[in-house]
Scaffold this motif. Structure first.
Motif, PDB file in Angstrom:
ATOM      1  N   ASP A  16      11.667   7.839   2.622  1.00  0.00           N
ATOM      2  CA  ASP A  16      11.966   6.540   3.324  1.00  0.00           C
ATOM      3  C   ASP A  16      11.879   6.622   4.774  1.00  0.00           C
ATOM      4  OD1 ASP A  16      12.836   5.484   1.145  1.00  0.00           O
ATOM      5  OD2 ASP A  16      15.007   6.315   1.339  1.00  0.00           O
ATOM      6  N   ARG A  17      11.884   7.641   5.661  1.00  0.00           N
ATOM      7  CA  ARG A  17      11.617   7.724   6.820  1.00  0.00           C
ATOM      8  C   ARG A  17      10.254   8.060   7.118  1.00  0.00           C
ATOM      9  NH1 ARG A  17      12.956  12.522  11.119  1.00  0.00           N
ATOM     10  NH2 ARG A  17      12.882  11.313  13.060  1.00  0.00           N
ATOM     11  N   LEU A  18       9.407   8.503   6.311  1.00  0.00           N
ATOM     12  CA  LEU A  18       7.882   8.799   6.352  1.00  0.00           C
ATOM     13  C   LEU A  18       7.452   7.031   6.081  1.00  0.00           C
ATOM     14  CD1 LEU A  18       5.392  10.442   6.699  1.00  0.00           C
ATOM     15  CD2 LEU A  18       5.523  10.877   4.392  1.00  0.00           C
ATOM     16  N   ASN A  19       7.967   6.435   5.171  1.00  0.00           N
ATOM     17  CA  ASN A  19       7.479   5.065   4.940  1.00  0.00           C
ATOM     18  C   ASN A  19       7.569   4.262   6.265  1.00  0.00           C
ATOM     19  OD1 ASN A  19       6.199   4.925   2.359  1.00  0.00           O
ATOM     20  ND2 ASN A  19       8.280   4.486   1.486  1.00  0.00           N
TER      21      ASN A  19
ATOM     22  N   LEU B 223       0.796  -1.101   0.193  1.00  0.00           N
ATOM     23  CA  LEU B 223       0.009  -0.076   0.211  1.00  0.00           C
ATOM     24  C   LEU B 223       0.696   1.300   0.105  1.00  0.00           C
ATOM     25  CD1 LEU B 223      -2.811   1.325   0.215  1.00  0.00           C
ATOM     26  CD2 LEU B 223      -2.483   1.134   2.778  1.00  0.00           C
ATOM     27  N   LEU B 224       1.941   1.260   0.880  1.00  0.00           N
ATOM     28  CA  LEU B 224       2.570   2.353   1.045  1.00  0.00           C
ATOM     29  C   LEU B 224       3.586   2.590  -0.286  1.00  0.00           C
ATOM     30  CD1 LEU B 224       3.854   2.238   4.734  1.00  0.00           C
ATOM     31  CD2 LEU B 224       2.068   3.677   3.707  1.00  0.00           C
ATOM     32  N   ALA B 225       4.227   1.630  -0.862  1.00  0.00           N
ATOM     33  CA  ALA B 225       5.072   1.666  -2.059  1.00  0.00           C
ATOM     34  C   ALA B 225       4.021   2.141  -3.170  1.00  0.00           C
ATOM     35  CB  ALA B 225       5.228   0.297  -2.608  1.00  0.00           C
ATOM     36  N   SER B 226       2.898   2.094  -3.302  1.00  0.00           N
ATOM     37  CA  SER B 226       2.153   2.514  -4.427  1.00  0.00           C
ATOM     38  C   SER B 226       1.654   3.852  -4.346  1.00  0.00           C
ATOM     39  CB  SER B 226       0.789   1.546  -4.496  1.00  0.00           C
ATOM     40  OG  SER B 226      -0.076   1.682  -3.573  1.00  0.00           O
ATOM     41  N   MET B 227       1.909   4.609  -2.968  1.00  0.00           N
ATOM     42  CA  MET B 227       1.417   5.881  -2.863  1.00  0.00           C
ATOM     43  C   MET B 227       2.592   6.993  -3.167  1.00  0.00           C
ATOM     44  SD  MET B 227      -0.506   5.056   0.804  1.00  0.00           S
ATOM     45  CE  MET B 227      -1.307   6.649   0.842  1.00  0.00           C
ATOM     46  N   SER B 228       1.985   8.108  -3.685  1.00  0.00           N
ATOM     47  CA  SER B 228       2.933   9.211  -3.917  1.00  0.00           C
ATOM     48  C   SER B 228       3.369   9.813  -2.482  1.00  0.00           C
ATOM     49  CB  SER B 228       2.118  10.128  -4.773  1.00  0.00           C
ATOM     50  OG  SER B 228       1.130  10.893  -4.037  1.00  0.00           O
ATOM     51  N   LEU B 229       4.206  10.685  -2.458  1.00  0.00           N
ATOM     52  CA  LEU B 229       4.722  11.447  -1.418  1.00  0.00           C
ATOM     53  C   LEU B 229       3.545  12.309  -0.642  1.00  0.00           C
ATOM     54  CD1 LEU B 229       6.974  11.907   0.657  1.00  0.00           C
ATOM     55  CD2 LEU B 229       7.804  13.915  -0.643  1.00  0.00           C
TER      56      LEU B 229
END
Length: 110
Positions: free
Chosen positions: A96-99, A69-75
């Motif tokens: 990266d840190r936000l992920n 889910l996180l990988a598919s989202m924009s910043l």
């Protein structure tokens, strides 16, 4: 230049036989164009007949597994999610840190 180089005749290059050139052309077509046609046909076959979309919809795993889910989202989407989860300092974090922070928070909520 020395006289020896000036007196020697130039070497003539022998052209390749016509049949060999045509064989190389045929091999180029078979090894490059045919796989391209096959790939194009395979992608056309993936089209959804009802909606005409070029590829099928994402599977449920992309919505269920937090990493996917996180990988598919924009910043921007990640920051909106962080705001909704009331994560402190999300605006100053890099992707990266936000992920990482979001992943910890999402796994904790399960």
């Amino acid at each position: 230049m020395s006289e020896e180089h000036q007196d020697s005749p130039l070497k003539t290059l022998h052209p390749l036989p016509r049949g060999l050139v045509e064989l190389y052309g045929l091999l180029a077509v078979l090894m490059v164009l045919v796989p391209e046609w096959i790939a194009g046909g395979a992608l056309a076959g993936l089209q959804n007949p009802e909606t005409g979309e070029p590829l099928p919809a994402t599977s449920a795993a992309w919505r269920r597994v937090p990493e996917l889910l996180l990988a598919s989202m924009s910043l921007a989407q990640l920051r909106q999610l962080a705001q909704g989860l009331r994560l402190r300092g999300y605006a100053a974090m890099g992707r990266d840190r936000l992920n990482g922070k979001l992943l910890k928070r999402l796994k904790r909520r399960r």
